[in-house]
Design an enzyme around this catalytic site. Structure first.
Site, short mmCIF file in Angstrom:
data_model
loop_
_atom_site.label_atom_id
_atom_site.label_comp_id
_atom_site.label_asym_id
_atom_site.label_seq_id
_atom_site.Cartn_x
_atom_site.Cartn_y
_atom_site.Cartn_z
N GLU A 107 32.76 -14.09 27.96
CA GLU A 107 31.48 -13.39 27.98
C GLU A 107 31.08 -12.94 26.58
OE1 GLU A 107 32.39 -10.50 30.99
OE2 GLU A 107 32.50 -12.09 32.51
N VAL B 247 25.13 -23.69 42.59
CA VAL B 247 25.56 -22.89 43.73
C VAL B 247 25.81 -21.46 43.28
CG1 VAL B 247 26.55 -24.74 45.11
CG2 VAL B 247 27.93 -23.70 43.33
N PHE B 248 25.66 -20.54 44.21
CA PHE B 248 25.91 -19.12 43.96
C PHE B 248 26.74 -18.56 45.11
CE2 PHE B 248 21.92 -19.97 41.75
CZ PHE B 248 22.19 -19.46 40.50
N VAL C 82 13.72 -24.16 48.34
CA VAL C 82 13.41 -23.58 47.03
C VAL C 82 14.35 -24.11 45.96
CG1 VAL C 82 14.89 -21.53 47.13
CG2 VAL C 82 12.64 -21.39 46.00
N HIS D 151 27.83 -13.07 35.10
CA HIS D 151 28.11 -11.74 34.58
C HIS D 151 27.18 -11.40 33.41
CE1 HIS D 151 32.47 -11.33 36.27
NE2 HIS D 151 31.56 -11.34 37.21
N SER E 39 15.50 -19.33 38.94
CA SER E 39 15.55 -20.49 38.06
C SER E 39 14.23 -20.67 37.33
CB SER E 39 15.85 -21.76 38.87
OG SER E 39 17.12 -21.72 39.44
N TYR F 125 18.51 -20.08 34.53
CA TYR F 125 17.78 -19.04 35.24
C TYR F 125 17.68 -17.78 34.39
CZ TYR F 125 22.62 -17.59 36.11
OH TYR F 125 23.93 -17.24 35.95
N ARG G 152 17.35 -9.68 40.06
CA ARG G 152 17.42 -10.91 40.84
C ARG G 152 17.31 -12.10 39.88
NH1 ARG G 152 18.69 -7.61 43.87
NH2 ARG G 152 18.01 -7.23 46.02
N TYR H 124 35.59 -3.75 33.63
CA TYR H 124 36.77 -4.37 34.24
C TYR H 124 37.85 -3.38 34.66
CZ TYR H 124 34.96 -9.03 33.42
OH TYR H 124 34.19 -10.17 33.47
#
Length: 402
Positions: free
Chosen positions: A137, A392-393, A274, A85, A206, A187, A203, A95
């Site tokens: 956050e 992981v995403f 990748v 986020h 990393s 990233y 986008r 939200y």
């Protein structure tokens, strides 16, 4: 904590969400983005077009309902979501919009089955999670001295094609400085503008070089464009962004990171495709800051032609006496074996480095199937689960909870 009155409704939602969560999320995104088209600037519209975004939220809804009494299981997921986020500049103001359209989608899909009591319970559950995310956050923005959504102008000082499909971009500030600190494995978000600045897409890529380097480097795989949305940003970077060009990017985020870099424990880095990019950041950081550390580096690719960053691996091997490298290819055509051991077939480090794995910190990055297979082999070989970290995403983030 969820109230006693709401808990039965959330528990009862588990089988309903198993069946209907994807339909709910499709309606949710369609309604929300229709009412608030400005949010398209935050969401990955390629993932919207392919259905990945909807599947990701559907998995999250089901996992949240199924594990609402198990906060320990959800904690790592929450941390990773907070970083995602922050990487796109989400704020507390978003939200209520999500709440309105998510509850509306539940009602629209379930119809009369979505009673007022069920919707009230889901409203309570939503805000329980939302308030946690909002607070975390805020802490992350403060810790990184970041204004939500802020971008910095970076100059491309070097562009290198690492393989037929991957290009690296070396980035510095306009006055030639490193853009900021980061932890190996993190990233950044890169912005692409469309229609004269009327639309944009972000986008995440990393960082792929040492944290001690005087630049940031991202290594981008050219994605095959299935339509006008998918692959837009990677193809733009490959085809249009050259040396001396400027791009807009965020600070570094992500909780998949090598800490500490300097350690007496062996380090195992396993990647495919990748997924090599964050592993190179870890490897190169160890190369620069702790070259005596024992490192085992294994990578899987289709063939030597798909092997990226051979020069990085060669330099690391030259400077790290305790580095072992193993490369696994589906096809050995063109293999020469000068960087490390070369093997045909699926990666099998449990046979190759059986003893070392039991005492090492292990990091995984690559396609979901690859990481699932490697993790299962490692667990069966006796490696403790808490010593296996993975990047992981999307829906893949929740596969261990589903």
């Amino acid at each position: 904590m969820l109230s006693a009155s709401a808990r039965p409704y959330i528990d009862a939602s588990v089988p309903v969400l198993r069946e209907h969560s994807l339909d709910i999320t499709k309606v949710f995104y369609a309604n929300m983005l229709g009412a608030h088209p400005e949010l398209k600037n935050l969401f990955n519209m390629g993932n919207q077009a392919s259905g990945v975004q909807q599947q990701s939220l559907a998995s999250a809804l089901f996992a949240y309902a199924a594990n609402i009494a198990n906060p320990a299981a959800l904690a790592p997921v929450v941390t990773r979501i907070v970083h995602k986020h922050a990487a796109v500049g989400l704020t507390a103001a978003h939200y209520p919009i999500v709440a309105e359209h998510l509850l509306g989608a539940i009602k629209q899909v379930l119809g009369d089955a979505a009673s007022d009591d069920l919707l009230s319970a889901w409203g309570e559950a939503y805000w329980l999670l939302a308030n946690l995310l909002i607070e975390e956050e805020k802490k992350l923005y403060a810790a990184t001295a970041t204004t939500p959504g802020a971008l910095k102008t970076l100059k491309v000082v070097r562009k290198v094609f690492e393989s037929e499909h991957i290009a690296s971009f070396y980035l510095q500030t306009e006055d030639g400085q490193r853009p900021g600190d980061f932890q190996p494995g993190q990233y950044i978000s890169v912005e692409m503008q469309f229609d004269g600045g009327q639309r944009r897409q972000l986008r995440q890529y990393s960082l792929s070089d040492s944290q001690a380097a005087p630049w940031w480097r991202i290594s981008v795989k050219r994605e095959q464009a299935q339509d006008q949305l998918q692959g837009q940003v990677s193809n733009w970077l490959h085809d249009e962004v050259e040396v001396s060009a400027s791009i807009q990017a965020t600070p570094a985020f992500g909780d998949f990171m090598l800490t500490p870099v300097v350690s007496e424990r062996p380090l195992v880095l396993l990647s495919a495709g990748v997924g090599i990019t964050p592993m190179l950041s870890m490897l190169n950081s160890v190369r620069d800051l702790a070259p005596q550390r024992q490192v085992y580096f294994a990578h899987a690719a289709r063939s030597p032609a798909w092997q990226a960053h051979s020069l990085d691996l060669q330099e690391a091997r030259n400077r790290m006496s305790a580095l072992e490298i193993a490369l696994f290819y589906e096809s050995l055509e063109g293999a020469h074996g000068s960087i490390g051991g070369v093997y045909q077939g699926r990666m099998d480090v449990c046979t190759l480095w059986a003893e070392a794995l039991l005492h090492a910190d292990i990091y995984l990055c690559g396609p979901l199937g690859f990481m699932q297979a490697q993790r299962q082999q490692l667990l069966e070989a006796g490696v403790a689960a808490e010593r296996i970290q993975r990047e992981v995403f999307g829906p893949d983030l929740l596969d261990h909870l589903l």
